[in-house]
Scaffold this motif. Structure first.
Motif, PDB file in Angstrom:
ATOM      1  N   ASN A   3       0.912  -1.154   0.066  1.00 44.54           N
ATOM      2  CA  ASN A   3       0.044   0.079   0.144  1.00 44.54           C
ATOM      3  C   ASN A   3       0.486   1.071  -0.208  1.00 44.54           C
ATOM      4  O   ASN A   3       0.493   2.161  -0.822  1.00 44.54           O
ATOM      5  CB  ASN A   3      -0.877   0.122   1.327  1.00 44.54           C
ATOM      6  N   ALA A   4       2.054   1.355   0.499  1.00 45.41           N
ATOM      7  CA  ALA A   4       2.904   2.227   1.086  1.00 45.41           C
ATOM      8  C   ALA A   4       3.130   2.175  -0.926  1.00 45.41           C
ATOM      9  O   ALA A   4       3.293   3.650  -1.027  1.00 45.41           O
ATOM     10  CB  ALA A   4       4.117   2.216   1.474  1.00 45.41           C
ATOM     11  N   GLN A   6       1.454   2.595  -3.359  1.00 43.19           N
ATOM     12  CA  GLN A   6       0.758   3.016  -4.417  1.00 43.19           C
ATOM     13  C   GLN A   6       0.853   4.129  -4.148  1.00 43.19           C
ATOM     14  O   GLN A   6       0.393   4.553  -4.747  1.00 43.19           O
ATOM     15  CB  GLN A   6      -0.738   2.095  -4.070  1.00 43.19           C
ATOM     16  N   THR A   7       1.140   4.431  -2.341  1.00 42.36           N
ATOM     17  CA  THR A   7       0.253   6.096  -2.536  1.00 42.36           C
ATOM     18  C   THR A   7       1.938   6.254  -2.787  1.00 42.36           C
ATOM     19  O   THR A   7       1.677   7.580  -2.092  1.00 42.36           O
ATOM     20  CB  THR A   7      -0.035   6.238  -1.268  1.00 42.36           C
ATOM     21  N   HIS A   8       2.772   6.178  -3.191  1.00 42.01           N
ATOM     22  CA  HIS A   8       4.069   7.164  -3.175  1.00 42.01           C
ATOM     23  C   HIS A   8       3.677   8.091  -4.269  1.00 42.01           C
ATOM     24  O   HIS A   8       3.246   7.615  -5.463  1.00 42.01           O
ATOM     25  CB  HIS A   8       5.077   6.529  -3.563  1.00 42.01           C
ATOM     26  N   LYS A   9       3.953   9.116  -4.158  1.00 35.75           N
ATOM     27  CA  LYS A   9       3.567   9.830  -5.402  1.00 35.75           C
ATOM     28  C   LYS A   9       4.789  10.381  -6.260  1.00 35.75           C
ATOM     29  O   LYS A   9       6.104  10.252  -6.358  1.00 35.75           O
ATOM     30  CB  LYS A   9       4.008  11.735  -4.423  1.00 35.75           C
TER      31      LYS A   9
END
Lengths: 96, 345
Positions: A3-4, A6-9
């Motif tokens: 998940n981390a 996935q949310t990395h910009k």
């Protein structure tokens, strides 16, 4: 992919955030994405505005030396330090 | 429009404030609603009782632990006394009762706009991994534990400090194994198993308040960052934000679970990741903030409930400040006396 990740910009996200900053003429800066606010010096404000306009380091150094009593070497160092600060805040993409 | 009589609970605007006064104030600010607010109080000292420009009448309510029958009976009495067209329950502990009674109340002309119990259970901290995955948010490393041995193992795997949480309420940051064990026993005794052991992240807290329409859409979303909190962790000052990832997650939550009613999405931004911390199935105590920046969610909820005209969702500005403050109200003892002796005022 966790998940981390996935949310990395992506790099474009930093540019978007930089462009969306609310910057006052007095150097008060508000990031509407995170709600964080900052106060920057006159030099910092000049660098920030130049980066938001898409200027490269040479142009920013030229602008600083033309505006403030600062040597090109010191101006280049200031710009580099300011870039690092913005990278740590996620407002500039860190070079890989 | 004709007057609408709306019961609002959680009018305990104290140092750990309930959401009710902010909700009532929001309803009053939509003048077209002509809302007459009935405060549903559990104690004669709840400040909302004495704020007569926000709450028109107040009634003492039986505690939810007394069961659904007593609550329904009291609401029917209130309806007889002053009419009651709708109720907005604002406390977690009330939700199972009101959800259970929703159909019956509707049959009596008292409307609610609530999720179902299956949706409410999603907020159980042991269900958060599923929710987080579905709405595209990260979740701090989390274990649900049922035994002291399980707790020790989880602390060893995650590493100190950890958050030890009850399955529905309470969260403690623990810096040692004995502290974690003591808190584990506390939350298990209060809320039952499982307890949640979670990686303690450092970051900024970003929250969203919204109302789901029950069909997968929202009646509006407002995001904010807590700037300062009280010793109890309650917001004291905040600032509105436009965080696209959080807004997208809130919209995904409503869409994926067809959420009906108010909710608060609590997130933590740490580095480049946005983590899900908690979902509350009700208005938060700060929901007047949304009204203050132009998005009156309680009003929109009531309008939806009564099929009244619903204006397009307005944009709100990032960078608007929320400042909570203390205020003193001087009231006559007669109000207190009447509420204590007669249960209504």
């Amino acid at each position: 992919m966790d998940n981390a990740e996935q949310t990395h910009k992506p790099p474009g996200e930093a540019a978007r955030r930089l462009g969306h900053l609310a910057v006052s003429a007095e150097g008060f800066v508000f990031d509407p994405t995170t709600g964080e606010s900052y106060q920057v010096s006159r030099t910092g404000l000049a660098v920030l505005n130049a980066l938001r306009e898409g200027a490269d380091d040479d142009a920013i150094v030229e602008r600083l030396t033309g505006t403030f009593e600062v040597s090109p070497e010191d101006a280049r160092r200031d710009v580099a330090e300011f870039r690092v600060s913005l990278q740590s805040l996620g407002l500039l993409h860190a070079p890989s | 429009m004709s007057e609408r009589v709306i019961g609002v609970s959680g009018i305990n605007a104290v140092d750990n404030p309930g959401p009710g006064v902010g909700v009532a104030r929001s309803l009053k600010e939509d003048h077209d609603l002509e809302a007459r607010i009935i405060g549903l109080a559990y104690d004669a000292m709840e400040p909302g009782v004495y704020l007569d420009w926000v709450v028109d009448r107040s009634f003492l309510m039986p505690y939810p632990s007394g069961g659904v029958e007593a609550v329904v009976e009291r609401l029917l009495y209130i309806r007889e006394r002053c009419g009651l067209n709708a109720v907005i329950p604002n406390l977690d502990s009330e939700l199972p009762i009101y959800i259970d009674a929703a159909e019956r109340l509707a049959g009596e002309g008292i409307r609610t706009f609530l999720p179902d119990m299956g949706q409410v259970r999603l907020r159980g901290k042991d269900r958060l991994p599923t929710v987080a995955e579905k709405i595209g948010l990260a979740l701090p490393e989390t274990r649900a534990v049922n035994t002291a041995e399980g707790l020790l193992e989880a602390v060893k795997e995650i590493g100190l400090p950890v958050m030890v949480k009850g399955c529905f309420y309470r969260a403690y940051r623990c810096h040692s194994v004995p502290e974690a064990l003591a808190r584990y026993q506390e939350v298990i005794a209060e809320w039952g198993p499982p307890a949640i052991v979670q990686e303690a992240l450092t970051g900024e807290e970003l929250n969203t308040v919204g109302v789901g329409d029950g069909d997968g859409g929202t009646l509006g979303l407002v995001g904010m960052k807590k700037m300062t909190v009280t010793a109890l962790g309650k917001i004291w000052t905040g600032v509105t934000v436009h965080n696209a990832a959080m807004q997208a997650a809130a919209a995904a939550f409503v869409r994926a679970f067809r959420w009906r009613g108010p909710f608060e999405l609590e997130c933590l931004i740490a580095g480049n990741a946005l983590y899900l911390i908690e979902i509350n199935p009700r208005f938060p105590a700060w929901s007047y903030f949304a009204t203050g920046v132009g998005l009156n969610l309680p009003s929109r909820l009531v309008r939806r409930l009564f099929d009244l005209p619903l204006p397009p969702v307005p944009e709100y500005a990032a960078g608007r400040l929320f400042i909570r403050y203390t205020y003193e109200r001087v009231a006559d003892l007669a109000t207190f006396q009447q509420l204590v002796t007669q249960g209504e005022v």
